[in-house]
Structures are given as C-alpha cells and as structure tokens.
Design a protein around this motif. Structure first.
Motif, mmCIF file in Angstrom:
data_model
loop_
_atom_site.group_PDB
_atom_site.id
_atom_site.type_symbol
_atom_site.label_atom_id
_atom_site.label_comp_id
_atom_site.label_asym_id
_atom_site.label_seq_id
_atom_site.Cartn_x
_atom_site.Cartn_y
_atom_site.Cartn_z
ATOM 1 N N GLU A 1 0.852 -1.193 0.000
ATOM 2 C CA GLU A 1 0.000 0.000 0.000
ATOM 3 C C GLU A 1 0.886 1.240 0.000
ATOM 4 N N MET A 2 0.534 2.201 -0.817
ATOM 5 C CA MET A 2 1.190 3.507 -0.763
ATOM 6 C C MET A 2 0.252 4.456 -0.031
ATOM 7 N N HIS A 3 0.829 5.187 0.898
ATOM 8 C CA HIS A 3 0.081 6.205 1.629
ATOM 9 C C HIS A 3 0.842 7.524 1.581
ATOM 10 N N LEU A 4 0.135 8.609 1.880
ATOM 11 C CA LEU A 4 0.770 9.896 2.138
ATOM 12 C C LEU A 4 0.453 10.238 3.583
ATOM 13 N N VAL A 5 1.506 10.391 4.382
ATOM 14 C CA VAL A 5 1.337 10.623 5.818
ATOM 15 C C VAL A 5 1.373 12.125 6.091
ATOM 16 N N SER A 6 0.374 12.605 6.774
ATOM 17 C CA SER A 6 0.363 14.020 7.160
ATOM 18 C C SER A 6 1.362 14.235 8.301
#
Ligand code: AVJ
Length: 327
Positions: free
Chosen positions: A256-261
């Motif tokens: 899974e690719m995520h963008l972390v805040s």
C-alpha cells in the motif's frame, strides 16, 4: 516581447467535475481517507512512472518485458486470425511492440491502445505508429468503455487479444479484480484471449524497496497526486507537510502507498467544494499493488469465465504473464 510560458493545459470541465467528485468521495469515506490511484498518471506522474521503471529496485516492468521478449512467439502461437489487439492502459507501449511484431508477421492488424492519460497515449501512438502492418487507433477512455468501443468495431469472425500488461490488475482489491475481469469477459467472445500480467509474492524487503526507492522517485510519484489536486482542482496541499509511505499488508498480500500528514493541518479543495482536516500521522491511501501466488491466476480465470492456458514466470524477478482464453 515577453511570452507567457504554457506549462500546463487544463483538462475539459466535464473531466474536472468527474475528477472532483471522485476525489471528494474518496477523501470523505468514513475511516481511512483515500485517493483513486488512476489519478497518479497525469503528464508528470506518467513521466515519473517511466523513471520508476528504470530504477534497479523496481524489477516489475523489466520482468514483464523479459518475459515477452523471450516468449512472444509462444504467446501468439495459438492465436486465431484475423485478430485485433486491444491494450488496457498502454503506457508508453514498449512491451507491446514485441507482441505486435510477432503477430504482424502473419497479417495486417489493428492495435487499439486504451488509456486515460493523453500524454501516455500520445507516446504510445508515436512508439508503435511506425510499425509495418499495424494500424494504431487510440482510445482516450476508461478501460471498459474503451474495450466496448473496440468490440463494437469488430466484424463477424474477427478475434480480439486483450493485453493487460504491467500488472495493473494488482491495483484492484481482489473482489474488485474479479468483478472487473468478469466485465472484460462479458465484452469478449469465444476464441478471444487476455494476456494478463501479475506480480508475484516475493521477499518483503525486496517488495518494499520497489515501492520506496532511496532516490525518492516513487515518493515524488506519490506526492505528485497532491500537486495534481493543487493544479487541477485549485487545492492548497503543502507537499512538504506530507511523507511518502509504502507498507506491506500481509493479510491482503499487497503493497500500500500512503501519504502521511506530518502535522495537524487543514486543506481546501475548491473545485470539489470541500475542506478537510488531517491529524498528525493520519494517512491518505493512494494505491494498492496486490501480489499473487503463481496458482492464483488459474483460479481467477476459472472464477471469471476464462481458462488460463499458459503461464510464463520470470527467473530473476517473480512475475508472471498469464494467457487466458475464452472457450
Ligand atoms: C503501474 C500499477 C503496475 O502498482 O507497481 C509503481 C504503479 N506504483 N510504483 C505498480 C506503481 C508505485 C505500478 N503499476
């Protein structure tokens, strides 16, 4: 005279509103926020993906090309004639050249790339438009819409070979992949076939590096999705307030690719008529890449109305090309 640079042409407004609606849905889903992975591929994203394919850590596309290089003749050996070739998500078209060349030694054929990225479609038409015996007719449409349009052009007795290379099927959740493949099957007729690429389960560290390369190309590819929302939907994402993350979900067998805040923040997306608040550490899930056991494509074929008649596996990078037939 001073001329304005023309860095970017806005898409038509119907596309913008569809894009905005899908973004809104995905970002406001209860629980995990998401963005649809198909929007990773604007002109910048497509170029970054081409660069990912050059990285030593990302073995997928080289494995796919090697398999086609080595086995193009066996892959096309049993195909009926006359035959037309449709490709779902053609990308730049490099792998396809080898298949078309193997086929075009027999007779003239039509090649229909189906691609939502105009930049990728153009590159593909350029790459493959010069082949002898091949007429290229591109469709800038979603996969199934494009495939229906291609099928509608066929004359009695003509067969279709559908290419779904690069392992894009992995972007669908397993149940959604089955639904999608059933829809593809419903458009096809007996004697038609599907060449389906699947990346295989392998060492977790190797899989993670493929999606989190140390040079940061994949990070740029992922973050560009936010930049695209800024460009096309007027959003105000601060890309520096997000970090790329790749993780292995063992239960679902997917990266899974995520963008972390990186902080608590608010973002506005005017074209989608929305504002969101993100907590520090909260993620936006942007893509899944499912990995398969070698036997899975056989079972998937059976479940979705095909028969897997052949499978080729790369020796360096566990990856399979699967040839499915409609009986
Ligand atoms: C083009 C969908 C096959 O899932 O491996 C590459 C896209 N994402 N690096 C994949 C991708 C991150 C790629 N596909």
């Amino acid at each position: 005279m001073l001329t304005q640079p023309v860095p970017y042409s806005a898409p038509p407004s119907s596309r913008v509103s569809e894009f905005a609606a899908e973004v809104r849905d995905a970002l406001t889903r209860p629980g995990q926020r998401e963005l649809p992975s198909k929007y990773l591929y604007d002109a910048v994203g497509s170029a970054l993906f081409e660069t990912i394919c050059l990285l030593p850590e990302y073995g997928l596309s080289r494995a796919g090309t090697r398999l086609i290089n080595t086995h193009a003749r066996s892959i096309v050996a049993q195909m009926p004639a006359p035959l037309h070739v449709a490709e779902l998500g053609s990308g730049s078209g490099k792998k396809t050249r080898l298949i078309l060349q193997a086929l075009a030694t027999r007779s003239h054929l039509y090649y229909y790339p189906i691609e939502i990225s105009p930049a990728a479609l153009e590159a593909c038409e350029k790459e493959l438009g010069q082949l002898d015996m091949v007429s290229v007719v591109g469709y800038e449409k979603p996969y199934l819409e494009g495939l229906r349009a291609v099928a509608a052009r066929r004359v009695e007795g003509e067969h279709l070979l559908v290419l779904f290379l690069g392992s894009t099927i992995g972007n669908f959740d397993r149940p959604a992949a089955d639904d999608f493949l059933r829809e593809v099957r419903a458009i096809l007729q007996p004697g038609d076939s599907l060449l389906l690429a699947t990346d295989l389960v392998k060492d977790v560290a190797i899989q993670l590096l493929a999606y989190d390369d140390p040079a940061g190309v994949t990070a740029a590819f992922n973050l560009n999705l936010l930049a695209r929302l800024n460009r096309e939907l007027g959003a105000n994402f601060d890309l520096r307030a997000f970090r790329h993350q790749a993780l292995w979900n063992a239960e679902e067998r997917r990266i899974e690719m995520h963008l972390v805040s990186l902080k608590r923040q608010r973002v506005e997306i005017p074209a989608a008529h929305m504002k969101i608040s993100l907590e520090k550490g909260e993620t936006i899930w942007t893509e899944s890449s499912h990995k398969y056991f070698p036997e899975e494509p056989f079972a998937m074929a059976e479940r979705t109305g095909f028969r897997c008649v052949a499978q080729w596996i790369d020796e360096e990078w566990p990856f399979a090309q699967n040839l499915w037939l409609v009986d």
